[in-house]
Design a protein around this motif. Structure first.
Motif, PDB file in Angstrom:
ATOM      1  N   ASN A   1       0.821  -1.202   0.000  1.00  0.00           N
ATOM      2  CA  ASN A   1       0.000   0.000   0.000  1.00  0.00           C
ATOM      3  C   ASN A   1       0.860   1.261   0.000  1.00  0.00           C
ATOM      4  OD1 ASN A   1      -1.905   1.983   0.437  1.00  0.00           O
ATOM      5  ND2 ASN A   1      -2.598   1.179   2.403  1.00  0.00           N
ATOM      6  N   PRO A   2       0.718   2.137  -1.005  1.00  0.00           N
ATOM      7  CA  PRO A   2       1.484   3.385  -0.995  1.00  0.00           C
ATOM      8  C   PRO A   2       1.089   4.309   0.151  1.00  0.00           C
ATOM      9  CG  PRO A   2       0.621   2.916  -3.188  1.00  0.00           C
ATOM     10  CD  PRO A   2      -0.060   1.971  -2.239  1.00  0.00           C
ATOM     11  N   GLY A   3      -0.131   4.136   0.668  1.00  0.00           N
ATOM     12  CA  GLY A   3      -0.568   4.947   1.793  1.00  0.00           C
ATOM     13  C   GLY A   3      -0.913   6.373   1.394  1.00  0.00           C
ATOM     14  N   ILE A   4      -0.926   7.257   2.379  1.00  0.00           N
ATOM     15  CA  ILE A   4      -1.309   8.648   2.150  1.00  0.00           C
ATOM     16  C   ILE A   4      -0.093   9.549   1.960  1.00  0.00           C
ATOM     17  CG2 ILE A   4      -3.445   8.383   3.461  1.00  0.00           C
ATOM     18  CD1 ILE A   4      -2.056   9.772   5.811  1.00  0.00           C
ATOM     19  N   GLY A   5       1.091   8.998   2.124  1.00  0.00           N
ATOM     20  CA  GLY A   5       2.308   9.785   2.000  1.00  0.00           C
ATOM     21  C   GLY A   5       3.464   9.061   2.642  1.00  0.00           C
ATOM     22  N   LEU A   6       4.453   9.823   3.066  1.00  0.00           N
ATOM     23  CA  LEU A   6       5.658   9.236   3.647  1.00  0.00           C
ATOM     24  C   LEU A   6       6.081   9.997   4.890  1.00  0.00           C
ATOM     25  CD1 LEU A   6       6.334   9.450   0.195  1.00  0.00           C
ATOM     26  CD2 LEU A   6       7.507   7.422   1.034  1.00  0.00           C
ATOM     27  N   VAL A   7       6.722   9.288   5.807  1.00  0.00           N
ATOM     28  CA  VAL A   7       7.265   9.895   7.022  1.00  0.00           C
ATOM     29  C   VAL A   7       8.781   9.706   6.997  1.00  0.00           C
ATOM     30  CG1 VAL A   7       7.356   9.819   9.534  1.00  0.00           C
ATOM     31  CG2 VAL A   7       5.176   9.512   8.354  1.00  0.00           C
ATOM     32  N   SER A   8       9.503  10.816   6.968  1.00  0.00           N
ATOM     33  CA  SER A   8      10.959  10.791   7.001  1.00  0.00           C
ATOM     34  C   SER A   8      11.432  11.057   8.423  1.00  0.00           C
ATOM     35  CB  SER A   8      11.535  11.834   6.044  1.00  0.00           C
ATOM     36  OG  SER A   8      11.144  11.570   4.712  1.00  0.00           O
ATOM     37  N   ILE A   9      12.477  10.350   8.818  1.00  0.00           N
ATOM     38  CA  ILE A   9      12.982  10.430  10.192  1.00  0.00           C
ATOM     39  C   ILE A   9      14.329  11.158  10.209  1.00  0.00           C
ATOM     40  CG2 ILE A   9      13.560   9.135  12.283  1.00  0.00           C
ATOM     41  CD1 ILE A   9      10.691   8.682  11.316  1.00  0.00           C
ATOM     42  N   GLY A  10      14.428  12.180  11.049  1.00  0.00           N
ATOM     43  CA  GLY A  10      15.713  12.786  11.327  1.00  0.00           C
ATOM     44  C   GLY A  10      16.360  12.039  12.483  1.00  0.00           C
ATOM     45  N   PHE A  11      17.664  11.861  12.433  1.00  0.00           N
ATOM     46  CA  PHE A  11      18.302  11.087  13.500  1.00  0.00           C
ATOM     47  C   PHE A  11      19.752  11.520  13.673  1.00  0.00           C
ATOM     48  CE2 PHE A  11      18.597   8.732   9.523  1.00  0.00           C
ATOM     49  CZ  PHE A  11      19.942   8.442   9.436  1.00  0.00           C
ATOM     50  N   ASP A  12      20.265  11.246  14.886  1.00  0.00           N
ATOM     51  CA  ASP A  12      21.685  11.422  15.167  1.00  0.00           C
ATOM     52  C   ASP A  12      22.139  10.244  16.023  1.00  0.00           C
ATOM     53  OD1 ASP A  12      20.849  11.915  17.797  1.00  0.00           O
ATOM     54  OD2 ASP A  12      20.987  14.086  17.581  1.00  0.00           O
ATOM     55  N   ASP A  13      23.320  10.337  16.618  1.00  0.00           N
ATOM     56  CA  ASP A  13      23.856   9.188  17.356  1.00  0.00           C
ATOM     57  C   ASP A  13      23.182   8.944  18.694  1.00  0.00           C
ATOM     58  OD1 ASP A  13      24.862  11.480  18.496  1.00  0.00           O
ATOM     59  OD2 ASP A  13      26.858  10.677  18.836  1.00  0.00           O
ATOM     60  N   LYS A  14      22.223   9.805  19.063  1.00  0.00           N
ATOM     61  CA  LYS A  14      21.506   9.617  20.335  1.00  0.00           C
ATOM     62  C   LYS A  14      20.019   9.329  20.128  1.00  0.00           C
ATOM     63  CE  LYS A  14      24.669  12.657  22.860  1.00  0.00           C
ATOM     64  NZ  LYS A  14      25.589  12.775  21.706  1.00  0.00           N
TER      65      LYS A  14
ATOM     66  N   PHE B   1       9.517   5.955   5.769  1.00  0.00           N
ATOM     67  CA  PHE B   1       8.471   4.932   5.793  1.00  0.00           C
ATOM     68  C   PHE B   1       7.251   5.422   5.007  1.00  0.00           C
ATOM     69  CE2 PHE B   1      10.848   4.494   9.722  1.00  0.00           C
ATOM     70  CZ  PHE B   1      10.998   3.124   9.893  1.00  0.00           C
ATOM     71  N   ARG B   2       6.531   4.489   4.418  1.00  0.00           N
ATOM     72  CA  ARG B   2       5.206   4.821   3.885  1.00  0.00           C
ATOM     73  C   ARG B   2       4.242   4.993   5.054  1.00  0.00           C
ATOM     74  NH1 ARG B   2       4.427   0.879  -1.419  1.00  0.00           N
ATOM     75  NH2 ARG B   2       6.500   1.288  -2.322  1.00  0.00           N
ATOM     76  N   CYS B   3       3.357   5.956   4.913  1.00  0.00           N
ATOM     77  CA  CYS B   3       2.408   6.264   5.983  1.00  0.00           C
ATOM     78  C   CYS B   3       1.003   5.847   5.557  1.00  0.00           C
ATOM     79  CB  CYS B   3       2.443   7.763   6.287  1.00  0.00           C
ATOM     80  SG  CYS B   3       1.357   8.272   7.632  1.00  0.00           S
ATOM     81  N   VAL B   4       0.397   4.977   6.366  1.00  0.00           N
ATOM     82  CA  VAL B   4      -0.947   4.478   6.067  1.00  0.00           C
ATOM     83  C   VAL B   4      -2.013   5.449   6.561  1.00  0.00           C
ATOM     84  CG1 VAL B   4      -2.572   2.587   6.436  1.00  0.00           C
ATOM     85  CG2 VAL B   4      -0.127   2.105   6.199  1.00  0.00           C
ATOM     86  N   SER B   5      -1.798   5.993   7.758  1.00  0.00           N
ATOM     87  CA  SER B   5      -2.752   6.936   8.341  1.00  0.00           C
ATOM     88  C   SER B   5      -2.031   7.762   9.392  1.00  0.00           C
ATOM     89  CB  SER B   5      -3.948   6.198   8.967  1.00  0.00           C
ATOM     90  OG  SER B   5      -3.516   5.404  10.071  1.00  0.00           O
TER      91      SER B   5
END
Length: 213
Positions: free
Chosen positions: A21-34, A89-93
């Motif tokens: 399912n492509p879903g409603i869009g995407l969620v991108s995650i910002g991250f660092d070493d903590k 990630f793909r976002c379902v809802s």
């Protein structure tokens, strides 16, 4: 040089999982070493089912995820490219506080992730418009048309696919050839100024995209 450029693009192509399912869009995650991310089976759960912890791995001088080999048993997201800080990630809802995201693009399994300053939601249109380039799937070829309809006239284009997205209309995207895809790369003296292709057919995505050069 042309073949090297094409090879580099193919190395970083994002191969879509056709029936997820492509879903409603995407969620991108910002991250660092903590960064620590907690994933829940239900939006109402108090205890996470899975936890990801990032750290600076001195053996490779780069960020990594603890026990990544084990985590891959359930983790197969849209994009996981730590060297370039790409984790999507793909976002379902989504609700006021959480995102329901697909954590495994092969099985379609979804889990819940709480919204935070680390999470960025994008529609597919916004996301694809940020990409370095897209191409039509070779396994599912389609014609380029002058409008967003199967009844629109075909545009004859014989160059290599190297397009960016101008806008989206339902299952269709308007594409063009950017300046950096010159005739040496596209094998064409007539770059595409405007054309339309389908980016999906139901749950099946019909394009590959490239996040960077």
């Amino acid at each position: 040089m042309k073949l090297l450029f094409l090879f580099i693009l193919l190395l970083i192509a994002i191969e879509f999982q056709a029936q997820t399912n492509p879903g409603i869009g995407l969620v991108s995650i910002g991250f660092d070493d903590k960064t620590k991310l907690e994933f829940y089976e239900s939006e109402m759960d108090n205890e996470p089912t899975e936890v990801l912890e990032f750290f600076l791995d001195s053996t490779i001088s780069s960020l990594s995820i603890r026990n990544l080999n084990t985590q891959h048993k359930w983790l197969n997201p849209e994009v996981l490219w730590l060297d370039y800080h790409e984790f999507t990630f793909r976002c379902v809802s989504k609700t006021e506080d959480c995102f329901e995201i697909i954590v495994d693009n092969e099985t379609g399994k979804s889990m819940w992730l709480k919204k935070s300053e680390l999470t960025l939601f994008s529609t597919w249109e916004t996301y694809l418009m940020r990409m370095f380039g897209i191409e039509r799937l070779k396994s599912n070829p389609q014609k380029i048309r002058i409008g967003p309809s199967e009844n629109s006239a075909e545009i004859k284009y014989e160059g290599t696919d190297c397009f960016i997205v101008k806008r989206m209309k339902d299952d269709w995207i308007e594409i063009m050839t950017p300046d950096y895809c010159d005739e040496d790369y596209t094998d064409s003296n007539t770059p595409l100024k405007s054309g339309w292709i389908k980016w999906r057919n139901g749950n099946e995505l019909l394009i590959n995209y490239f996040t960077t050069s």
